[in-house]
Design a protein around this motif. Structure first.
Motif, PDB file in Angstrom:
ATOM      1  N   PHE A 176      37.355  23.137  34.845  1.00  0.00           N
ATOM      2  CA  PHE A 176      38.772  22.906  35.140  1.00  0.00           C
ATOM      3  C   PHE A 176      39.148  21.524  34.635  1.00  0.00           C
ATOM      4  CE2 PHE A 176      38.395  19.833  38.587  1.00  0.00           C
ATOM      5  CZ  PHE A 176      37.111  20.052  39.030  1.00  0.00           C
ATOM      6  N   LEU A 203      38.917  27.910  34.967  1.00  0.00           N
ATOM      7  CA  LEU A 203      39.698  28.192  36.160  1.00  0.00           C
ATOM      8  C   LEU A 203      41.172  27.940  35.840  1.00  0.00           C
ATOM      9  CD1 LEU A 203      37.362  26.368  38.693  1.00  0.00           C
ATOM     10  CD2 LEU A 203      37.686  28.836  38.531  1.00  0.00           C
ATOM     11  N   GLU A 204      42.033  28.593  36.591  1.00  0.00           N
ATOM     12  CA  GLU A 204      43.477  28.420  36.406  1.00  0.00           C
ATOM     13  C   GLU A 204      43.929  27.031  36.843  1.00  0.00           C
ATOM     14  OE1 GLU A 204      46.044  30.843  35.793  1.00  0.00           O
ATOM     15  OE2 GLU A 204      44.444  32.130  34.998  1.00  0.00           O
ATOM     16  N   THR A 205      43.368  26.595  37.954  1.00  0.00           N
ATOM     17  CA  THR A 205      43.830  25.345  38.560  1.00  0.00           C
ATOM     18  C   THR A 205      43.403  24.147  37.745  1.00  0.00           C
ATOM     19  OG1 THR A 205      43.405  26.426  40.685  1.00  0.00           O
ATOM     20  CG2 THR A 205      43.881  24.075  40.751  1.00  0.00           C
ATOM     21  N   ASP A 235      46.692  19.971  44.418  1.00  0.00           N
ATOM     22  CA  ASP A 235      45.863  20.591  43.385  1.00  0.00           C
ATOM     23  C   ASP A 235      44.455  20.888  43.904  1.00  0.00           C
ATOM     24  OD1 ASP A 235      48.032  20.312  41.736  1.00  0.00           O
ATOM     25  OD2 ASP A 235      47.262  18.544  40.680  1.00  0.00           O
ATOM     26  N   ASN A 238      44.438  23.946  45.983  1.00  0.00           N
ATOM     27  CA  ASN A 238      44.501  25.151  45.143  1.00  0.00           C
ATOM     28  C   ASN A 238      43.171  25.441  44.471  1.00  0.00           C
ATOM     29  OD1 ASN A 238      47.169  25.705  45.728  1.00  0.00           O
ATOM     30  ND2 ASN A 238      47.937  24.420  44.065  1.00  0.00           N
ATOM     31  N   LEU A 239      42.508  24.382  44.070  1.00  0.00           N
ATOM     32  CA  LEU A 239      41.207  24.561  43.410  1.00  0.00           C
ATOM     33  C   LEU A 239      40.206  25.221  44.366  1.00  0.00           C
ATOM     34  CD1 LEU A 239      39.556  23.871  40.780  1.00  0.00           C
ATOM     35  CD2 LEU A 239      38.682  21.898  42.043  1.00  0.00           C
ATOM     36  N   ARG A 241      40.890  27.063  46.902  1.00  0.00           N
ATOM     37  CA  ARG A 241      41.319  28.448  47.119  1.00  0.00           C
ATOM     38  C   ARG A 241      40.818  29.336  45.972  1.00  0.00           C
ATOM     39  NH1 ARG A 241      47.104  27.630  47.969  1.00  0.00           N
ATOM     40  NH2 ARG A 241      46.479  26.385  49.761  1.00  0.00           N
ATOM     41  N   GLU A 242      41.001  28.875  44.765  1.00  0.00           N
ATOM     42  CA  GLU A 242      40.572  29.664  43.605  1.00  0.00           C
ATOM     43  C   GLU A 242      39.057  29.853  43.599  1.00  0.00           C
ATOM     44  OE1 GLU A 242      41.814  28.196  39.731  1.00  0.00           O
ATOM     45  OE2 GLU A 242      41.156  30.047  38.768  1.00  0.00           O
ATOM     46  N   ASN A 245      38.023  32.352  46.324  1.00  0.00           N
ATOM     47  CA  ASN A 245      38.353  33.708  45.872  1.00  0.00           C
ATOM     48  C   ASN A 245      37.304  34.235  44.919  1.00  0.00           C
ATOM     49  OD1 ASN A 245      40.631  34.558  47.119  1.00  0.00           O
ATOM     50  ND2 ASN A 245      42.025  33.530  45.680  1.00  0.00           N
ATOM     51  N   LYS A 246      36.902  33.382  44.012  1.00  0.00           N
ATOM     52  CA  LYS A 246      35.947  33.790  42.988  1.00  0.00           C
ATOM     53  C   LYS A 246      34.565  34.055  43.599  1.00  0.00           C
ATOM     54  CE  LYS A 246      35.562  32.872  38.141  1.00  0.00           C
ATOM     55  NZ  LYS A 246      35.800  31.982  37.007  1.00  0.00           N
ATOM     56  N   LYS A 249      34.501  37.351  45.600  1.00  0.00           N
ATOM     57  CA  LYS A 249      34.615  38.558  44.781  1.00  0.00           C
ATOM     58  C   LYS A 249      33.276  39.206  44.486  1.00  0.00           C
ATOM     59  CE  LYS A 249      38.691  38.421  42.039  1.00  0.00           C
ATOM     60  NZ  LYS A 249      39.139  37.920  40.765  1.00  0.00           N
TER      61      LYS A 249
END
Ligand SMILES: Nc1ncnc2c1ncn2[C@@H]1O[C@H](COP(=O)(O)OP(=O)(O)OP(=O)(O)O)[C@@H](O)[C@H]1O
Ligand SMILES: [Mg+2]
Length: 249
Positions: A176, A203-205, A235, A238-239, A241-242, A245-246, A249
């Motif tokens: 990231f 990563l998106e974030t 930020d 959010n990181l 959280r991402e 989630n990953k 999964k």
């Protein structure tokens, strides 16, 4: 229990800052978290105000002397202090993993975060390789500039070699961007380039550059304590959280 190595080839890109803020967020969520300072610079330990001459370090831990101690820094947060001589000895590839397994059999831990030194995979069996052999996940901050892109190209083959030969369960959580100046030409240019080359590993974030990170560091606190509504605070949340989630999964 999940073990996450925070690792980059390049120095100064935000490994220690990320380790601290991940640790703070996980522990706040009620997850028992240990952060290991695996860098001879001891920046993380200094950040937590662990004294320079603190004798119970990660070196004692990995050398199985029994002479190590975890420092409690909050209800669910433990630190294993760094050692400025950690690079002087030669370790076996699974020395850290063996000790982490023993520790995990004696106490409840949800997360272990390993704050790696820069250039961790160069040379013989480096600290990075030892960390990755003990890990489930890799997280890698980078800056949007030329040399970081080179860093991606150096890191990925080494990681692949470790996965193939030594630790098949190791997964890449992702790169990231850190210290991002949004709306700059540089960021757009290099993030496009990096994503073209290794997009599936991103990563998106991203974490924006924020002076509050420096203020927090100076006070030995987190950005959540010093400036909870700041950009970097948002930020980092959010990181996490991402990342969670990953992992789930
Ligand atoms: N988002 C940010 N905004 C502003 N400053 C930041 C940000 N992230 C990190 N920094 C600052 O950048 C510097 C380097 O960060 P850090 O120590 O976390 O990097 P590192 O990768 O651990 O370095 P090393 O490779 O030396 O271990 C620190 O002074 C830190 O406060
Ligand atoms: Mg560091």
């Amino acid at each position: 229990m999940k073990v996450i190595s925070v690792i980059t080839e390049k120095g100064g890109v935000g490994k220690t800052t990320t380790s601290i803020h991940l640790g703070a967020t996980f522990s706040e969520m009620g997850k028992r978290t240990l952060i290991i300072d695996f860098d001879a610079q001891r920046n993380l330990s200094l950040g937590y105000k662990i004294p320079k001459d603190f004798p119970y370090t990660v070196k004692n831990f990995i050398e199985k002397t029994g002479n190590f101690r975890l420092t409690q820094k909050g209800e669910n947060l433990l630190i294993l202090a760094g050692d400025r001589n950690i690079e002087e000895s030669i370790y076996k590839r699974f020395d850290l993993k063996e000790m982490i397994d023993i520790l995990a059999s004696k106490m409840t831990l949800d997360f272990i975060i390993i704050d790696c030194p820069p250039r961790p995979l160069s040379g013989k069996i480096g600290l990075g390789e030892i960390a990755l052999c003990a890990s489930d996940y890799i997280l890698s901050p980078i800056e949007a500039e030329e040399y970081s892109i080179e860093g991606i190209n150096e890191l990925l083959p080494s990681v692949k070699r470790i996965i193939d030969n030594h630790n098949p369960k190791l997964k890449f959580l992702g790169f990231f961007f850190n210290k991002v100046l949004t709306n700059t030409k540089n960021f757009k240019e290099y993030s496009d380039l990096a994503k073209k080359q290794a997009g599936q590993y991103f990563l998106e974030t991203f974490i924006r550059q924020d002076v509050n990170v420096e203020y927090a560091k100076k006070e030995g606190k987190t950005i959540f304590q010093v400036a909870p509504n700041s950009r970097a605070s948002e930020d980092y949340k959010n990181l996490v959280r991402e990342i969670l989630n990953k992992i789930e999964k």
